[in-house]
Write a protein that holds these residues in place. Structure first.
Motif, PDB file in Angstrom:
ATOM      1  N   ASP A 207      38.485 -51.333 -74.550  1.00 30.10           N
ATOM      2  CA  ASP A 207      37.860 -52.030 -75.639  1.00 30.10           C
ATOM      3  C   ASP A 207      38.515 -53.324 -75.470  1.00 30.10           C
ATOM      4  O   ASP A 207      39.558 -53.545 -75.390  1.00 30.10           O
ATOM      5  CB  ASP A 207      37.769 -51.464 -76.990  1.00 30.10           C
ATOM      6  N   CYS A 208      37.781 -54.464 -76.046  1.00 32.40           N
ATOM      7  CA  CYS A 208      38.422 -55.725 -76.422  1.00 32.40           C
ATOM      8  C   CYS A 208      38.927 -55.541 -77.983  1.00 32.40           C
ATOM      9  O   CYS A 208      37.915 -55.439 -78.782  1.00 32.40           O
ATOM     10  CB  CYS A 208      37.478 -57.030 -76.181  1.00 32.40           C
ATOM     11  N   GLU A 209      40.156 -55.654 -78.049  1.00 36.34           N
ATOM     12  CA  GLU A 209      40.811 -55.314 -79.431  1.00 36.34           C
ATOM     13  C   GLU A 209      40.865 -56.687 -80.433  1.00 36.34           C
ATOM     14  O   GLU A 209      41.149 -56.731 -81.438  1.00 36.34           O
ATOM     15  CB  GLU A 209      41.939 -54.688 -79.368  1.00 36.34           C
TER      16      GLU A 209
ATOM     17  N   TYR B 264      31.720 -66.611 -71.936  1.00 38.88           N
ATOM     18  CA  TYR B 264      33.120 -66.573 -71.980  1.00 38.88           C
ATOM     19  C   TYR B 264      33.577 -66.672 -73.410  1.00 38.88           C
ATOM     20  O   TYR B 264      32.881 -66.650 -74.272  1.00 38.88           O
ATOM     21  CB  TYR B 264      33.473 -68.309 -71.495  1.00 38.88           C
ATOM     22  N   CYS B 265      34.689 -66.049 -73.555  1.00 40.48           N
ATOM     23  CA  CYS B 265      35.541 -66.183 -74.536  1.00 40.48           C
ATOM     24  C   CYS B 265      36.190 -67.571 -75.021  1.00 40.48           C
ATOM     25  O   CYS B 265      36.403 -68.303 -73.867  1.00 40.48           O
ATOM     26  CB  CYS B 265      36.627 -64.975 -74.436  1.00 40.48           C
ATOM     27  N   THR B 266      36.440 -67.668 -76.162  1.00 40.69           N
ATOM     28  CA  THR B 266      36.978 -68.956 -76.660  1.00 40.69           C
ATOM     29  C   THR B 266      38.564 -69.048 -76.827  1.00 40.69           C
ATOM     30  O   THR B 266      39.226 -69.925 -76.947  1.00 40.69           O
ATOM     31  CB  THR B 266      36.404 -69.639 -77.753  1.00 40.69           C
TER      32      THR B 266
ATOM     33  N   GLY C  90      35.659 -64.059 -69.140  1.00 39.03           N
ATOM     34  CA  GLY C  90      34.276 -63.910 -69.042  1.00 39.03           C
ATOM     35  C   GLY C  90      34.130 -62.904 -69.950  1.00 39.03           C
ATOM     36  O   GLY C  90      34.606 -61.889 -70.401  1.00 39.03           O
ATOM     37  N   CYS C  91      32.800 -63.162 -70.762  1.00 38.35           N
ATOM     38  CA  CYS C  91      32.397 -62.012 -71.711  1.00 38.35           C
ATOM     39  C   CYS C  91      30.945 -62.229 -72.128  1.00 38.35           C
ATOM     40  O   CYS C  91      30.558 -63.265 -72.390  1.00 38.35           O
ATOM     41  CB  CYS C  91      33.252 -62.108 -73.181  1.00 38.35           C
ATOM     42  N   VAL C  92      30.223 -61.114 -72.426  1.00 35.63           N
ATOM     43  CA  VAL C  92      28.981 -61.312 -72.637  1.00 35.63           C
ATOM     44  C   VAL C  92      28.795 -60.704 -74.141  1.00 35.63           C
ATOM     45  O   VAL C  92      27.461 -60.662 -74.710  1.00 35.63           O
ATOM     46  CB  VAL C  92      27.992 -60.452 -71.872  1.00 35.63           C
TER      47      VAL C  92
ATOM     48  N   GLU D 170      27.948 -60.987 -80.059  1.00 38.88           N
ATOM     49  CA  GLU D 170      28.178 -60.485 -81.424  1.00 38.88           C
ATOM     50  C   GLU D 170      29.385 -61.075 -82.156  1.00 38.88           C
ATOM     51  O   GLU D 170      29.600 -60.896 -83.069  1.00 38.88           O
ATOM     52  CB  GLU D 170      27.927 -59.311 -81.799  1.00 38.88           C
ATOM     53  N   CYS D 171      30.471 -61.344 -80.917  1.00 41.05           N
ATOM     54  CA  CYS D 171      31.991 -61.620 -81.453  1.00 41.05           C
ATOM     55  C   CYS D 171      31.830 -63.040 -81.954  1.00 41.05           C
ATOM     56  O   CYS D 171      31.217 -64.029 -81.386  1.00 41.05           O
ATOM     57  CB  CYS D 171      32.602 -61.197 -80.334  1.00 41.05           C
ATOM     58  N   LYS D 172      32.742 -63.186 -82.975  1.00 36.12           N
ATOM     59  CA  LYS D 172      32.835 -64.501 -83.462  1.00 36.12           C
ATOM     60  C   LYS D 172      33.622 -65.640 -82.477  1.00 36.12           C
ATOM     61  O   LYS D 172      33.546 -66.639 -82.714  1.00 36.12           O
ATOM     62  CB  LYS D 172      33.675 -64.505 -84.965  1.00 36.12           C
ATOM     63  N   TYR D 173      34.373 -65.182 -81.486  1.00 34.84           N
ATOM     64  CA  TYR D 173      34.904 -65.854 -80.492  1.00 34.84           C
ATOM     65  C   TYR D 173      34.158 -65.912 -79.113  1.00 34.84           C
ATOM     66  O   TYR D 173      34.700 -66.689 -78.183  1.00 34.84           O
ATOM     67  CB  TYR D 173      36.363 -64.802 -80.114  1.00 34.84           C
ATOM     68  N   HIS D 174      32.822 -65.617 -79.118  1.00 31.44           N
ATOM     69  CA  HIS D 174      32.217 -65.898 -77.929  1.00 31.44           C
ATOM     70  C   HIS D 174      31.866 -67.326 -77.903  1.00 31.44           C
ATOM     71  O   HIS D 174      31.377 -67.927 -78.973  1.00 31.44           O
ATOM     72  CB  HIS D 174      31.075 -64.742 -77.884  1.00 31.44           C
ATOM     73  N   ALA D 175      31.688 -67.857 -76.902  1.00 34.11           N
ATOM     74  CA  ALA D 175      31.326 -69.335 -76.708  1.00 34.11           C
ATOM     75  C   ALA D 175      29.849 -69.531 -77.137  1.00 34.11           C
ATOM     76  O   ALA D 175      29.573 -70.667 -77.064  1.00 34.11           O
ATOM     77  CB  ALA D 175      31.582 -69.829 -75.386  1.00 34.11           C
TER      78      ALA D 175
HETATM   79  S1  SF4 Z   1      37.487 -61.634 -78.302  1.00 34.82           S
HETATM   80 FE1  SF4 Z   1      36.928 -59.879 -76.889  1.00 34.82          FE
HETATM   81  S2  SF4 Z   1      34.743 -59.589 -77.537  1.00 34.82           S
HETATM   82 FE2  SF4 Z   1      35.111 -61.427 -78.573  1.00 34.82          FE
HETATM   83  S3  SF4 Z   1      34.325 -63.055 -77.043  1.00 34.82           S
HETATM   84 FE3  SF4 Z   1      36.617 -62.720 -76.364  1.00 34.82          FE
HETATM   85  S4  SF4 Z   1      36.514 -61.255 -74.937  1.00 34.82           S
HETATM   86 FE4  SF4 Z   1      34.668 -61.287 -75.819  1.00 34.82          FE
END
Ligand code: SF4
Length: 58
Positions: free
Chosen positions: A47-49, A25-27, A10-12, A15-20
């Motif tokens: 932190d999410c690296e 959720y993360c992809t 799960g992630c909110v 701004e991240c390119k990997y966000h669903a």
């Molecule tokens: S890589 Fe990290 S910050 Fe980006 S969507 Fe996934 S969990 Fe979130």
């Protein structure tokens, strides 16, 4: 659930390119979580690296 969402991550951070984007959720199949203090004693110290900012925000 959309196969492009990992129900285990799960992630909110939209701004991240990997966000669903369409759900919190993360992809990615796997992420790396690191720490930004030598000793982490609260969630803010982690932190999410795997984060990479979306191209549209560069
Ligand atoms: S890589 Fe990290 S910050 Fe980006 S969507 Fe996934 S969990 Fe979130």
């Amino acid at each position: 659930m959309d196969k492009n969402q990992n129900p285990s991550i799960g992630c909110v951070v939209t701004e991240c390119k990997y966000h669903a984007q369409n759900a919190d959720y993360c992809t990615l199949d796997k992420i790396m979580v690191g720490k930004n203090e030598s000793f982490s004693s609260k969630s803010e110290d982690t932190d999410c690296e795997s984060f990479i900012v979306r191209d549209s925000y560069k």
